[in-house]
Design an enzyme around this catalytic site. Structure first.
Site, PDB file in Angstrom:
ATOM      1  N   ILE A 187       0.768  -1.136  -0.241  1.00 25.87           N
ATOM      2  CA  ILE A 187      -0.163  -0.022  -0.103  1.00 25.87           C
ATOM      3  C   ILE A 187       0.865   1.395   0.010  1.00 25.87           C
ATOM      4  CG2 ILE A 187      -0.046   0.093   2.579  1.00 25.87           C
ATOM      5  CD1 ILE A 187      -2.902   0.915   2.032  1.00 25.87           C
ATOM      6  N   LYS A 188       1.864   0.912   0.464  1.00 30.26           N
ATOM      7  CA  LYS A 188       2.979   2.223   0.340  1.00 30.26           C
ATOM      8  C   LYS A 188       3.348   2.801  -0.864  1.00 30.26           C
ATOM      9  CE  LYS A 188       3.480   2.459   5.232  1.00 30.26           C
ATOM     10  NZ  LYS A 188       3.507   3.471   6.209  1.00 30.26           N
ATOM     11  N   ASP A 189       3.036   2.248  -2.122  1.00 22.59           N
ATOM     12  CA  ASP A 189       3.095   2.818  -3.283  1.00 22.59           C
ATOM     13  C   ASP A 189       2.599   3.848  -3.249  1.00 22.59           C
ATOM     14  OD1 ASP A 189       5.009   0.702  -3.732  1.00 22.59           O
ATOM     15  OD2 ASP A 189       3.894  -0.009  -5.396  1.00 22.59           O
TER      16      ASP A 189
END
Length: 371
Positions: free
Chosen positions: A41-43
């Site tokens: 999700i950090k993208d």
């Protein structure tokens, strides 16, 4: 034709867990962020913050990205740096898995492992302080600063939350995600409270973290927890909070791999366990959306290593009924998270938070006042 790998960020699937979730209760939907190109999700906040820094002239061709990260956010930045041609320096710590370190280096990032613990027994503050120091010393450096930069939550407000609500046609009873830097929970909860106020928002933290107050103590769950409440998180938007132990998180993640064929990390195992708890309280047709922040490949040497699990004195095998029973026995850590606020404005000065971050936060605060 896709011009860059970065164009594939977002639009991740919602997945059911039919072998663990029963037909006579609420339906659990896992928002599976492993499908992002960087694997987590950090993208989403990483590309949003970098693009904003480019737009404002804070990050220019040939520049250096410097960040404190134990894994996923650093990997996202390393991927983005490789795609855009930036030098990337990541400040990690001894809890960072060997797989994550290999991925960081595989994308070309330079890795500094910080071994000095802070006053909570963790490494967050010492990592951040060193990252800020290096950003001042290295010419043309930019600090995304996921812990203090409110663009972190804005990224999820503008994309992730809308994506979830649209995919469910607004039919969501509860939303669950883990808390680390507060970005995903903060941004998504703010969006839900604005456009779908009946959705119950639940934060999940590691037992030993003090984001929701309590006594700090060591914990093994990576990528989750802090010794303070992050600025990205407005606790007034959170309806309840759970603290999950290391063994519960690791055991749940292993169970979902074995019984659903779904790989996830320990923090996502913790969230999925809480999602099962909430589903057991709901009627058929009501939906619980649970964020699964990454896959399990990054935890092969820990989560899926029998010897390592045994060394930690964790159980290694459980069936679906045991997991469901574990979920049923969970009790909320807090039903009024605002009462447990642990904000630390003093850290802005003591950790020397970058001026770019402070200017962004001031701008966003003024925007909120005049909205």
């Amino acid at each position: 034709m896709i011009q860059s790998i970065l164009e594939t960020i977002g639009n991740t699937p919602l997945i059911t867990i039919p072998n663990t979730n029963k037909a006579n209760e609420g339906q659990v939907l896992l928002k599976y962020e492993r499908f992002n190109p960087g694997g987590s999700i950090k993208d989403r906040p990483a590309i949003y913050i970098i693009q904003e820094a480019e737009r404002r002239g804070w990050l220019k061709p040939g520049g250096t990205i410097i960040e404190s990260s134990s894994g996923n956010f650093g990997i996202s930045l390393a991927m983005i740096g490789a795609a855009k041609g930036y030098r990337v320096i990541i400040l990690a710590d001894p809890k960072t898995t060997s797989a994550n370190l290999a991925l960081l280096k595989g994308f070309g990032a330079e890795v500094i492992v910080v071994t000095e613990q802070d006053d909570s027994g963790s490494y967050h503050k010492t990592r951040i302080a060193l990252a800020n120091k290096l950003a001042k010393e290295i010419e043309y450096a930019y600090r995304p600063d996921q812990c203090f930069n409110m663009l972190n939550s804005e990224a999820h407000f503008k994309s992730t939350a809308r994506e979830i609500l649209d995919a469910c046609s607004g039919n969501i009873a509860a939303f669950i995600t883990a808390v680390s830097t507060g970005g995903q929970l903060g941004g998504i909860s703010s969006y839900m409270k604005t456009y779908a106020p009946d959705v119950r928002i639940i934060g999940v933290d590691a037992a030993g973290s003090t984001i929701f107050g309590g006594q700090a103590k060591p914990y093994r769950i990576p990528g989750i927890g802090l010794s303070w409440t992050p600025v990205n998180l407005h606790l007034s938007d959170i309806d309840s909070a759970y603290q999950i132990t290391d063994q519960q998180a690791f055991l749940a993640a292993r169970a979902f791999a074995r019984h659903e064929g779904i790989l996830m990390g320990p923090s996502s195992g913790a969230c999925a366990l809480v999602a099962l708890k909430i589903a057991q309280e709901l009627a058929p047709g009501e939906r619980v959306v649970c964020m699964v922040s990454d896959g399990g490949e990054r935890y092969i040497q820990t989560l899926f290593n029998e010897e390592w699990m045994t060394e930690q004195e964790f159980a290694t095998v459980s069936d679906t009924e045991e997991i469901r029973a574990m979920a049923r026995q969970l009790q909320p850590w807090s039903l009024c998270p605002t009462d447990e606020a642990n904000y630390r404005p003093d850290l802005i000065q003591s950790l020397d938070v970058p001026e770019t971050t402070l200017s962004i936060n001031a701008e966003m605060s003024n925007r909120a006042v005049h909205r």
